[in-house]
Structure formats: C-alpha cells, structure tokens
Design an enzyme around this catalytic site. Structure first.
Site, short mmCIF file in Angstrom:
data_model
loop_
_atom_site.label_atom_id
_atom_site.label_comp_id
_atom_site.label_asym_id
_atom_site.label_seq_id
_atom_site.Cartn_x
_atom_site.Cartn_y
_atom_site.Cartn_z
N GLU A 1 0.72 -1.48 -0.12
CA GLU A 1 0.01 0.05 0.08
C GLU A 1 0.87 1.53 0.00
O GLU A 1 1.90 1.23 0.79
CB GLU A 1 -0.93 0.13 1.36
CG GLU A 1 -1.63 1.22 1.30
CD GLU A 1 -2.66 1.42 2.56
OE1 GLU A 1 -2.73 0.44 3.29
OE2 GLU A 1 -3.64 2.18 2.11
N CYS B 1 -6.77 1.09 2.82
CA CYS B 1 -7.61 2.56 2.94
C CYS B 1 -7.46 3.13 1.76
O CYS B 1 -8.51 3.94 1.41
CB CYS B 1 -7.10 3.21 4.07
SG CYS B 1 -7.55 2.28 5.76
N ASN C 1 -12.25 -3.11 0.99
CA ASN C 1 -11.22 -3.32 1.88
C ASN C 1 -11.53 -3.61 3.34
O ASN C 1 -12.12 -4.86 3.45
CB ASN C 1 -10.22 -2.20 1.76
CG ASN C 1 -8.95 -2.32 2.78
OD1 ASN C 1 -8.46 -3.23 3.09
ND2 ASN C 1 -8.93 -1.35 3.52
N GLU C 2 -11.51 -2.68 4.16
CA GLU C 2 -11.97 -2.94 5.44
C GLU C 2 -13.35 -2.34 5.57
O GLU C 2 -13.69 -1.15 5.96
CB GLU C 2 -11.18 -2.34 6.45
CG GLU C 2 -10.00 -3.02 6.81
CD GLU C 2 -9.30 -2.43 7.88
OE1 GLU C 2 -9.19 -1.29 8.23
OE2 GLU C 2 -8.05 -3.11 8.22
O1 AHR Z 1 -2.11 -1.24 6.76
C1 AHR Z 1 -2.58 0.12 6.98
C2 AHR Z 1 -4.08 0.13 7.10
O2 AHR Z 1 -4.22 -0.70 7.96
C3 AHR Z 1 -4.53 -0.44 5.62
O3 AHR Z 1 -4.69 0.70 4.88
C4 AHR Z 1 -6.12 -0.67 6.22
O4 AHR Z 1 -6.52 -1.58 5.48
C5 AHR Z 1 -5.98 -0.92 7.81
O5 AHR Z 1 -6.61 -0.44 8.62
#
Ligand code: AHR
Length: 659
Positions: A45, A240, A377-378
C-alpha cells in the site's frame, strides 16, 4: 540411607527432565492438504511513502506541477511562470523559463526530492523532460546534481546540458554520473545565458540502475527485498487508499495506466490522517500503477491480487451509514464496470477489448493471468454485503473463473467480524480477508485460531497482520517471534488458510505514518526487519503439503500453555524434504524430540537447522545495523528417525531433513 535418598532424588530429577521433554510426532508418510502456492505473500500500500519516495524509482517530487500548491517540492528563481495548457490533458501544468532581465540573474528551479534526493558516487541518473522553445531559437538547460549542504566547494557535482530547439513538445534525456555520495541532494535546472525561452514539463530523474533496468522503474534494493521473499501472492494497491477519504480520492486503477506523463495526480489518504505525523506533500503520482504492479507480480512469480473500491469510502472516516461518501446502490454500475474492465486489462484479448489493447500498447500483449480480485477493503455493516452483491452477480456472470475475496472488516473478532463471516459464506465469497494488528498477548493466544474454522465455507486470506508490541516497541525481535508462533497455526491449517500477507510492507524512515513495517529505508539504504526474516523463513520453506504433527500425543494447543511451544510440519513432495518449524516463545529452553515416522531407524539423514534468536527481545535491525538479527543455518546429521535437542528460550528453530 542418605545415599539411597540421593539416588532416588537423582532418579526423580531424571524422570522430571524426561517429563519435560516434548514429543513431536510427525508422520512424514502422511501427506496432508496442499500448501497453496499463494500461502505467503506481500501486501503493498502507498503508506509511509511506499510508492513515491519509496519503491517507485522517481526521485523528483511533483514532477508535473500538479500538486495543489504547484511549486511544492520546488524552489524557483528568476523569470519563471506557471502555465496550464501543456501537452498532457490530465496534467496540464508546466513552467516557462525566460531571461530574468539581468545577465547574472539566472532563471531556474530546484527540486528537493522526497526528504532529499539520494545520490550514490559513481552511479548514473537518467534525467528526462518534455520541453519546447515556444518562440523558436535554442535554449540550453543546465541540469545539475547538487549537494546543498556542501561547504567550501561547488554545490553541483555533476552537470549536463539539454539543448532544446524545437517548437514542438519533445522528450529530452541526458544521463549524469554522480561524483559523490549524498543522502539529501537536489536536482537543479538553470537556463544558460543567451538562451531562448523554454517550456518544461514532467521533469524526471531516475537511477539508471533500476530493478530490471526499466526506465519507469523501481528502486532496485527495495524490489530485490520483495523478490527475495518469493511472494506467492501480491496484494495491491491498498488498504485504505483503495477506499479513499472520500469517493473522489479513492484509488482509480484506470488513472494509473497509460503513459506516465498523463496519469493524473491523486491525493494520498495518509498525508493528513494523523495529527502527529503530518505530510502535506504526500500525493500519488500513479507512476507505479496497475501495469507496473502486474509486471512486478510477473517478476516475482506472484499471483496478482488487486483490491478495488466497492463504492464505499473509508468507513473509519465516514461511518457505515449511507452518506455522500458512499455510492447509492443504483449508481454502482461504473464501479462494477471498473472491475470487469480491470479483468480485461489483465487478461483480455487486445484485438477485442480496449483495455486489453492498452496493456498490449504498454508492452505486454500476453495476458497477465489474473485469478483473484478483492472487492472492498475494510468494510463493515449491512452496507457492505448490499454493495458487494451486484458486483458478485455481474462479475461472476462474465468472469466465473475469477475468485472473489470479501472482507470480514477491520477487527480480528467481535460484532462486525461475527456478522460478516456468515454473510461472506452466504454470498459464497471464495476467500475472506481478515485483518489483525494485535498485541503480543493476542498472538500468543491465537496459534490455533484456524483449527475449528468451517472447512466448507470460504477460504481464509489473512490480508493484513502484524504484532504490535506494547510499550513503544515496534519492529522488535519478540514481535517477529510471536508472528512466527502464530504462523505455525496458519501453516497447520493450510487447507483453509490460503493466503497471508504481513502489513504494512514499506516505510521511509522520515516519512512513516504507521509502524511496525516490514522493510525500512532512507534515500540510500534499506533494512529488512526481524518480521521480514520470519516471513522469509516461512515463504521459502512452505513445502508443498502439510504433514500431521502432534505434541505429546495431543494436537498442538496453539497457545502458551504448552510450555510456550508452537509447531508445524510440511513436506516438499518434489524433493521429499521434511520441514519442521518449532517456536519456543517461553523464557526457558525446552527439550524437544522429533519422532519422524517414515524415516528409517538405521539411516543417517542430512539435515539443516536454521535458528532465529536475539540477545535482546527488544532488539531491532536498523539502517545502521541492518543484519544485526538474521537467521543462521547450520548443517546437521540426524541419526535414525528420532532427534532430540533443546530449543533455547525465545527462539525459532526450523529443521529441514532430506528424507
Ligand atoms: O495497513 C495500514 C492500514 O490498516 C490499511 O490501509 C487498512 O486496510 C488497515 O486499516
């Protein structure tokens, strides 16, 4: 009488030592579930300056003058104007340099890079620029590699001149050799005396020696660190940043492909997320885009796992109630089209599909062989399954071959997790992504997390995890050791756990927002953390199949109750090699006996022992001492089918036995 007592005590002690010896019964003949090739991978990321300022080799910040403050990263001097009708419609800004009105006042600009520009003595750097002389004539642009901190000598230590003599926009290149090693250098451009007016756009500088020598390439040491992990799967581009702080700033893969000069800038979601780590100059140039990600997957032999927006922007920042941060269900079609087009970009026929044609035009006519897509994602709340369903319906209809990964939310357990897992089963997600950034106690308690998962439902993707030490400890050895302990549980359950990726992957030492991270760097050096070495031990030694292992005739408990011991065993069918991993998380050495059923009593086997330990549980690798804590391998002879040894306290032992 006294002698008898002493003898009895000695016998009791002997029995006691014997009782403390742990028996690992490993049936090497019983080949169990396959360990998926995707089992251990990487998750990239753009956080902590992982892309621009990190893996992506570009050394110039704000190369196209598209930051909201167009001169951010630049010092400008003399007669310079910002213009916005340049040759690249998505990046229209450029600068015009002209005579300053005085022969001894130069016009020019200087870039500060990302926390400075790192130059290595003797290394070559490729400078490129799009330029024209709008009024005709000839302009000489002096290109200088500088050390602004130098005392008593010229700041520039390497210089070349670019001659611009066309009224049309053209790309110009020169290669400069650094005559000095500098951690925080700059790139300075000056219009030479008596030059015509010149326009400059997309001002770029890369090391010539990038990963695989590519011009729009990656920083070599960082890409090499990834290659050395032999990642089975490569999840990208977030995290994120896929969701965005709002919908406008979500990651849009279509903006990340095509000529680099015309990939529009995106805000980086991490630039103002934390008030204590504030980076207003953090943007995404998309120079490392989806084509480059797929190319890296190919380089590393990894399955690509792109994550796409499900039409919900970051729920941490926007909640899970429908708001203007989330796309209404009846307006999701462009998002669904993005997924279908992505599959075409990766796998489609260039003669039949425009996205596949773009891939071919970018230099890769062959398909990339995409097999997986993660949607969201989350995410959490009912809003997630509601949004996911139309994606599943449409993507499965046109691409039933693609495996779809759903999410169980941001927590390793609890309300959302308990709600989302059954939902993912109901919706027949192929895999479910779990995230856990948890303390030491959690990792110690979760070694058998997967023992009782439903074998009929989706498979597990542990997509983001790391042990977050309590008490201001970050990449310390003990965290890595506990990750190893936990990973033995994943490995024993490889029938259900199909992928696991530690997170985050990269961090610039001056630019991090989140820690711990697996690989750290400054502008010239990089360091592989203790967690990196644990990941590598698992990844390079995952074998092809699990083999059954019991401890003291019982299943491995997967918690610290078994004298702190955790273990797993695999076999590599092609070579017959048996690999046993034992992690002693406790404070005392433990005697263990490996009973290797299937080996012969009277044969001597060649073996090796890799030990990973540290003199200090809080110890870390650092940029100054990058190899302070690395695993050490020695050869071993195993006589017959049992082997007894003592596993020191707080140590990860890996035995490899050539059957
Ligand atoms: O890895 C950092 C963040 O942690 C990522 O962007 C997210 O998916 C999680 O909350």
């Amino acid at each position: 009488m006294k002698r008898l007592t002493t003898t009895l005590s000695a016998m009791a002690l002997a029995l006691c030592v014997c009782a403390q010896s742990h028996q690992f019964d490993i049936n090497t003949n019983k080949v169990g579930a396959p360990v998926q090739p995707t089992m251990y991978g990487i998750f990239f990321e753009d956080i902590n300056y992982a892309a621009d300022g990190g893996l992506y080799g570009e050394l110039v910040k704000n190369r196209s003058f598209e930051f909201p403050d167009p001169y951010m990263g630049w010092n400008v001097f003399g007669n310079i104007q910002l213009k916005n009708d340049g040759p690249f419609d998505k990046n229209p800004h450029y600068v015009r340099l002209g005579y300053s009105g005085h022969n001894d006042k130069f016009s020019g600009l200087e870039n500060e890079g990302y926390f400075g520009i790192g130059y290595e003595n003797g290394a070559e750097y490729r400078f490129s620029v799009w330029a024209r002389v709008p009024e005709g004539g000839e302009a000489n642009v002096r290109v200088m590699l500088c050390d602004p901190a130098t005392m008593g000598e010229r700041q520039q230590f390497s210089e070349q001149t670019v001659k611009v003599n066309s009224k049309e926009w053209k790309k110009y290149q020169v290669v400069l050799k650094a005559g000095k090693t500098v951690n925080k250098g700059t790139l300075r451009l000056m219009l030479a005396r008596n030059s015509a007016v010149v326009d400059l756009e997309h001002i770029s500088l890369f090391p010539v020696d990038t990963w695989k020598g590519r011009e729009n390439g990656m920083r070599k040491d960082l890409a090499q660190a990834l290659a050395d992990l032999h990642p089975g799967v490569f999840r990208f581009p977030g995290g994120c940043i896929v969701e965005g702080t709002d919908l406008d700033t979500r990651y849009q893969w279509k903006n990340s492909v095509g000529p680099v000069e015309n990939r529009p800038l995106n805000e980086n979601r991490w630039h103002y997320t934390f008030d204590y780590r504030f980076f207003p100059d953090y943007f995404q140039s998309y120079g490392l885009g989806f084509f480059e990600y797929f190319q890296l997957c190919e380089d590393f032999g990894s399955e690509a796992l792109p994550v796409v927006s499900v039409g919900l922007s970051c729920e941490f920042q926007n909640g899970d109630k429908m708001s203007n941060a989330h796309v209404p269900l009846d307006q999701l079609q462009p998002y669904i089209d993005d997924v279908i087009d992505l599959i075409e970009f990766a796998n489609g026929d260039p003669a039949k599909n425009k996205w596949a044609k773009l891939r071919a035009d970018m230099g890769h006519p062959e398909p990339f062989g995409l097999k997986f897509v993660a949607i969201g994602n989350e995410q959490w709340g009912e809003i997630y399954p509601e949004h996911l369903q139309p994606f599943l319906d449409q993507v499965r209809k046109v691409h039933p071959e693609i495996k779809i990964i759903g999410t169980s939310g941001p927590d390793s357990e609890g309300k959302q997790f308990d709600y989302l897992w059954p939902e993912m089963k109901r919706m027949k997600a192929d895999l479910v992504d779990e995230h856990f950034y948890r303390p030491e106690s959690w990792f110690l308690a979760q070694g058998n997390r997967y023992d009782n998962y439903d074998r009929k439902g989706p498979k597990v993707f542990a997509g983001e995890y790391a042990c977050h030490g309590r008490g201001k400890k970050w990449n310390h050895f003990e965290a890595a050791l506990l990750e190893a302990a936990f990973m033995t549980g994943m490995e024993r359950n490889a029938d259900i756990v199909h992928m696991a990726t530690y997170a985050p992957l990269f961090a610039h030492i001056e630019g991090w927002q989140w820690r711990p991270d697996m690989i750290w760097y400054d502008n010239l050096r990089s360091m592989r953390s203790c967690s990196y070495y644990v990941q590598q031990m698992f990844s390079l030694n995952k074998g092809s199949n699990v083999i059954p292992l019991t401890m003291n005739n019982k299943p491995v408990a997967g918690n610290a109750d078994q004298d702190g011991l955790f273990a797993s065993a695999v076999v590599e069918k092609a070579t017959g090699e048996v690999i046993v991993k034992v992690v002693n998380t406790g404070d005392k050495a433990q005697e263990v006996t490996l009973n290797l059923k299937g080996l012969k009593a009277k044969v001597t086997y060649d073996a090796s022992l890799t030990a990973y330990s540290a003199d200090n549980m809080d110890g870390e690798n650092t940029l100054d001492q990058p190899t302070k804590y690395v695993p050490k391998t020695s050869s071993l002879k195993i006589e017959g089918n049992t082997y007894t040894t003592s596993v020191p306290a707080k140590t990860f032992y890996m035995f490899k036995i050539k059957k």
